[in-house]
Design an enzyme around this catalytic site. Structure first.
Site, PDB file in Angstrom:
ATOM      1  N   CYS A 172      -4.838  12.279  12.596  1.00 14.35           N
ATOM      2  CA  CYS A 172      -5.548  11.346  12.466  1.00 14.35           C
ATOM      3  C   CYS A 172      -5.812  10.733  14.552  1.00 14.35           C
ATOM      4  CB  CYS A 172      -5.072   9.930  11.816  1.00 14.35           C
ATOM      5  SG  CYS A 172      -3.797   9.513  11.912  1.00 14.35           S
TER       6      CYS A 172
ATOM      7  N   ASP B  36       4.719   0.916  12.409  1.00 12.89           N
ATOM      8  CA  ASP B  36       4.104   1.021  11.478  1.00 12.89           C
ATOM      9  C   ASP B  36       3.406  -0.962  11.823  1.00 12.89           C
ATOM     10  OD1 ASP B  36       3.744   1.917   8.101  1.00 12.89           O
ATOM     11  OD2 ASP B  36       3.126   2.579  10.667  1.00 12.89           O
TER      12      ASP B  36
ATOM     13  N   ARG C 236      -0.156  14.979  12.925  1.00 15.41           N
ATOM     14  CA  ARG C 236       0.836  14.807  11.360  1.00 15.41           C
ATOM     15  C   ARG C 236       0.363  15.777  10.243  1.00 15.41           C
ATOM     16  NH1 ARG C 236      -1.523   8.987   9.332  1.00 15.41           N
ATOM     17  NH2 ARG C 236       0.448   9.300   7.967  1.00 15.41           N
TER      18      ARG C 236
ATOM     19  N   ARG D 133      -8.290   0.077   4.941  1.00 17.45           N
ATOM     20  CA  ARG D 133      -7.777   0.991   3.540  1.00 17.45           C
ATOM     21  C   ARG D 133      -6.091  -0.380   4.228  1.00 17.45           C
ATOM     22  NH1 ARG D 133      -6.827   6.326   7.260  1.00 17.45           N
ATOM     23  NH2 ARG D 133      -5.571   6.692   5.572  1.00 17.45           N
TER      24      ARG D 133
ATOM     25  N   LYS E 273       0.908  -0.868   0.017  1.00 22.15           N
ATOM     26  CA  LYS E 273      -0.089   0.173  -0.130  1.00 22.15           C
ATOM     27  C   LYS E 273       0.667   1.427   0.361  1.00 22.15           C
ATOM     28  CE  LYS E 273      -1.569   1.489   4.099  1.00 22.15           C
ATOM     29  NZ  LYS E 273      -1.329   2.759   4.658  1.00 22.15           N
ATOM     30  N   ASN E 274       1.926   1.141   0.972  1.00 22.03           N
ATOM     31  CA  ASN E 274       2.848   2.413   1.242  1.00 22.03           C
ATOM     32  C   ASN E 274       3.555   2.625   0.128  1.00 22.03           C
ATOM     33  OD1 ASN E 274       1.482   3.183   2.936  1.00 22.03           O
ATOM     34  ND2 ASN E 274       2.735   2.589   5.183  1.00 22.03           N
TER      35      ASN E 274
HETATM   36  C1  EPZ Z   1       4.603   7.118   5.663  1.00 23.49           C
HETATM   37  O1  EPZ Z   1       3.320   8.437   6.777  1.00 23.49           O
HETATM   38  C2  EPZ Z   1       3.488   5.878   5.781  1.00 23.49           C
HETATM   39  N1  EPZ Z   1       2.448   6.242   5.122  1.00 23.49           N
HETATM   40  C3  EPZ Z   1       2.808   5.491   7.353  1.00 23.49           C
HETATM   41  O2  EPZ Z   1       2.022   3.901   7.273  1.00 23.49           O
HETATM   42  C4  EPZ Z   1       3.666   5.507   8.963  1.00 23.49           C
HETATM   43  O3  EPZ Z   1       3.479   5.140   9.795  1.00 23.49           O
HETATM   44  C5  EPZ Z   1       4.951   6.427   8.513  1.00 23.49           C
HETATM   45  O4  EPZ Z   1       5.524   7.302   6.894  1.00 23.49           O
HETATM   46  C6  EPZ Z   1       6.534   6.060   8.899  1.00 23.49           C
HETATM   47  O5  EPZ Z   1       6.864   5.393   8.629  1.00 23.49           O
HETATM   48  C7  EPZ Z   1       2.491   6.325   3.411  1.00 23.49           C
HETATM   49  O6  EPZ Z   1       3.573   5.742   3.353  1.00 23.49           O
HETATM   50  C8  EPZ Z   1       1.277   6.288   3.159  1.00 23.49           C
HETATM   51  P1  EPZ Z   1       6.025  10.744   8.189  1.00 23.49           P
HETATM   52  P2  EPZ Z   1       4.178   9.754   6.880  1.00 23.49           P
HETATM   53  O7  EPZ Z   1       5.931  12.167   7.432  1.00 23.49           O
HETATM   54  O8  EPZ Z   1       4.978   9.578   5.168  1.00 23.49           O
HETATM   55  C9  EPZ Z   1       6.177  14.131  11.068  1.00 23.49           C
HETATM   56  C10 EPZ Z   1       0.190   3.421   7.583  1.00 23.49           C
HETATM   57  O9  EPZ Z   1      -0.304   2.402   8.369  1.00 23.49           O
HETATM   58  N2  EPZ Z   1       6.379  15.241  10.379  1.00 23.49           N
HETATM   59  O10 EPZ Z   1       7.493   9.296   8.000  1.00 23.49           O
HETATM   60  O11 EPZ Z   1       2.942  10.505   7.172  1.00 23.49           O
HETATM   61  C11 EPZ Z   1       5.058  13.352  11.420  1.00 23.49           C
HETATM   62  O12 EPZ Z   1       3.918  13.597  12.388  1.00 23.49           O
HETATM   63  C12 EPZ Z   1       1.328   4.250   7.543  1.00 23.49           C
HETATM   64  O13 EPZ Z   1       0.617   2.734   6.581  1.00 23.49           O
HETATM   65  C13 EPZ Z   1       6.084  16.262  10.577  1.00 23.49           C
HETATM   66  O14 EPZ Z   1       6.383  16.996  11.431  1.00 23.49           O
HETATM   67  O15 EPZ Z   1       4.906   9.467   7.610  1.00 23.49           O
HETATM   68  C14 EPZ Z   1       5.875  11.855  12.099  1.00 23.49           C
HETATM   69  O16 EPZ Z   1       5.577  12.165  13.694  1.00 23.49           O
HETATM   70  C15 EPZ Z   1       0.832   5.095   9.298  1.00 23.49           C
HETATM   71  N3  EPZ Z   1       5.922  16.919   9.450  1.00 23.49           N
HETATM   72  C16 EPZ Z   1       6.692  11.613  11.810  1.00 23.49           C
HETATM   73  O17 EPZ Z   1       7.269  13.220  11.336  1.00 23.49           O
HETATM   74  C17 EPZ Z   1       5.847  16.811   8.348  1.00 23.49           C
HETATM   75  O18 EPZ Z   1       5.535  18.001   7.634  1.00 23.49           O
HETATM   76  C18 EPZ Z   1       6.624  10.501  10.915  1.00 23.49           C
HETATM   77  O19 EPZ Z   1       5.845  10.998   9.561  1.00 23.49           O
HETATM   78  C19 EPZ Z   1       5.443  15.302   8.208  1.00 23.49           C
HETATM   79  C20 EPZ Z   1       6.044  14.472   8.948  1.00 23.49           C
END
Ligand code: EPZ
Length: 422
Positions: A116, A309, A121, A401, A22-23
């Site tokens: 969420c 995850d 996020r 999802r 999915k990711n």
């Molecule tokens: C991706 O989300 C994945 N989703 C998530 O999987 C996964 O948990 C996450 O990466 C971490 O590995 C998809 O790929 C669609 P991040 P993403 O940006 O990109 C903070 C699942 O269960 N952050 O790496 O949204 C954020 O709040 C999902 O399949 C900021 O502060 O994750 C978090 O604490 C859930 N500012 C951390 O960074 C930003 O602009 C990591 O988030 C962006 C992120």
């Protein structure tokens, strides 16, 4: 709303075909906006999030046929560059179309993704990076409105925090920017490597992906290709933890050597779990062996660390292991919604800040529980398999999802699990 009913106490025995990731699929689908040539993308899982992304792309004048896990895609100039709140609110990954729209058309209006269940996020890292490449933003009525005078300009962008989505968004934007972009402190997840492989296959010039420094040389236009999505390492890891929790032996199929190596590495602390590669890693044999005390200390980390995850699933799989374990969640500030539901089934869990303390108990008991987010829903399935009696899981739209045909896959392994439409 559908719910799932599981009779616990049965061991998993059989073969499980792992679906496409999915990711990896979501950013690669967003990347199809970068070219107007025909694309064929296979091994895409049939999931609610995939349908959300397809609806979003169709609203941007992309022609997509999706059948038998394969997408035939042709992106055309959108009539409007405004992406509705209704489409974005369903799925945060919708924000991944911002980079492709900005770099291809110089303008985009995308609804701010809300928070969420697992955290607020924010998207500040994405926007900071685009601004360094020359984009200007204003936030109005819950929309991010981005504009570029001419083309995005290549630049050095150092992420203040490792972010998978920001790395993907900026990498896509850089493929059509003027000049060279270097993304520093980039995420290294396998899904980023898959996206970079897709982009290079349609003619992009990307190097260093999979490391913390990615170099992208902007091109004038991109081409067509046929591409197969990588296997879903989180789905595969979820099934490994099901075996760890409720015992049995399964063979995971349709994976690859990288995913097998990754799972063997992250699960190496689980000493009473046997993982063996078969067919050069395209299959993985998983068996729960002798029962011995488990006293684990695990912290979730960015790749190649233990994935956030799989945190909820690991928590559930440990609740009947003799001993005391501790899991620290370092990525999301609120990925603990599953703890209270597991305690209702008899688990002995204590939340201390961002640490979950697990004290193994002899038995847990089936109950009516509620899924709160995607990975929490799969953790409740693991607990249901381990429990005495019947477990009923409500709000399974969360599960849909990210897990394709999970009931069927478990029924094929001898599990009594059914979906009930209410
Ligand atoms: C991706 O989300 C994945 N989703 C998530 O999987 C996964 O948990 C996450 O990466 C971490 O590995 C998809 O790929 C669609 P991040 P993403 O940006 O990109 C903070 C699942 O269960 N952050 O790496 O949204 C954020 O709040 C999902 O399949 C900021 O502060 O994750 C978090 O604490 C859930 N500012 C951390 O960074 C930003 O602009 C990591 O988030 C962006 C992120």
């Amino acid at each position: 709303m559908d719910r799932i009913e599981i009779d616990g106490g049965i061991q998993l025995k059989g073969k499980i075909k792992i679906s496409g990731s999915k990711n990896a699929s979501l950013p690669i689908l967003a990347a199809t906006l970068l070219t107007d040539k025909k694309l064929q993308i296979s091994n895409i899982p049939e999931l609610a999030d995939i349908h959300s992304m397809i609806s979003l792309l169709r609203s941007l004048n992309t022609k997509i046929e999706f059948s038998k896990n394969c997408c035939l895609i042709k992106s055309n100039k959108p009539d409007s560059l405004n992406v509705s709140y209704d489409l974005v609110r369903k799925m945060r990954a919708s924000f991944l179309i911002l980079g492709p729209l900005l770099t291809r058309y110089g303008y985009a209006e995308v609804s701010m993704p809300g928070g969420c269940a697992i955290g607020t996020r924010p998207v500040d890292i994405h926007l900071d990076g685009f601004e360094k490449m020359g984009a200007k933003f204003k936030i109005e009525n819950g929309y991010v409105k981005g504009k570029v005078a001419g083309k995005l300009k290549g630049n050095i962008v150092k992420l203040k925090k490792i972010s998978v989505g920001a790395t993907e968004n900026l990498m896509m934007a850089a493929t059509l920017a003027d000049g060279i972009t270097i993304i520093k402190n980039a995420a290294k997840e396998p899904e980023i490597i898959d996206l970079a492989n897709f982009l290079n296959k349609i003619g992009a010039d990307i190097k260093g992906y999979g490391t913390s420094e990615i170099i992208i040389k902007g091109k004038k236009k991109l081409e067509d290709c046929k591409f197969k999505i990588m296997p879903d390492r989180i789905e595969a890891g979820t099934f490994v933890l099901m075996v760890f929790g409720c015992s049995g032996k399964v063979i995971l199929e349709n994976i690859n050597d990288n995913v097998s190596d990754h799972l063997i590495k992250i699960f190496s602390p689980l000493k009473n779990l046997k993982l063996e590669k078969k067919n050069n890693g395209e299959k993985l044999y998983v068996e729960k062996i002798r029962k011995k005390n488990v006293n684990l200390k695990v912290s979730t980390r960015e790749y190649p660390g233990f994935p956030t995850d799989l945190q909820a699933q690991l928590t559930a799989s440990l609740i009947k292991s003799k001993g005391k374990s501790e899991i620290k969640e370092n990525i999301f500030e609120n990925r603990f919604m599953h703890v209270s539901e597991l305690k209702r089934m008899g688990a002995d869990l204590t939340l201390e800040g961002s640490k979950i303390l697990i004290n193994g108990v002899k038995d847990i008991y089936g109950a009516e529980v509620m899924a709160t987010d995607l990975r929490a829903s799969s953790c409740l399935i693991i607990a249901g398999l381990m429990a005495k009696g019947k477990t009923i899981i409500n709000r399974v739209y969360h599960l849909d999802r990210g897990y394709e045909n999970i009931e069927k896959k478990l029924q094929n392994c001898g599990i009594k699990i059914i979906r009930v439409n209410r």
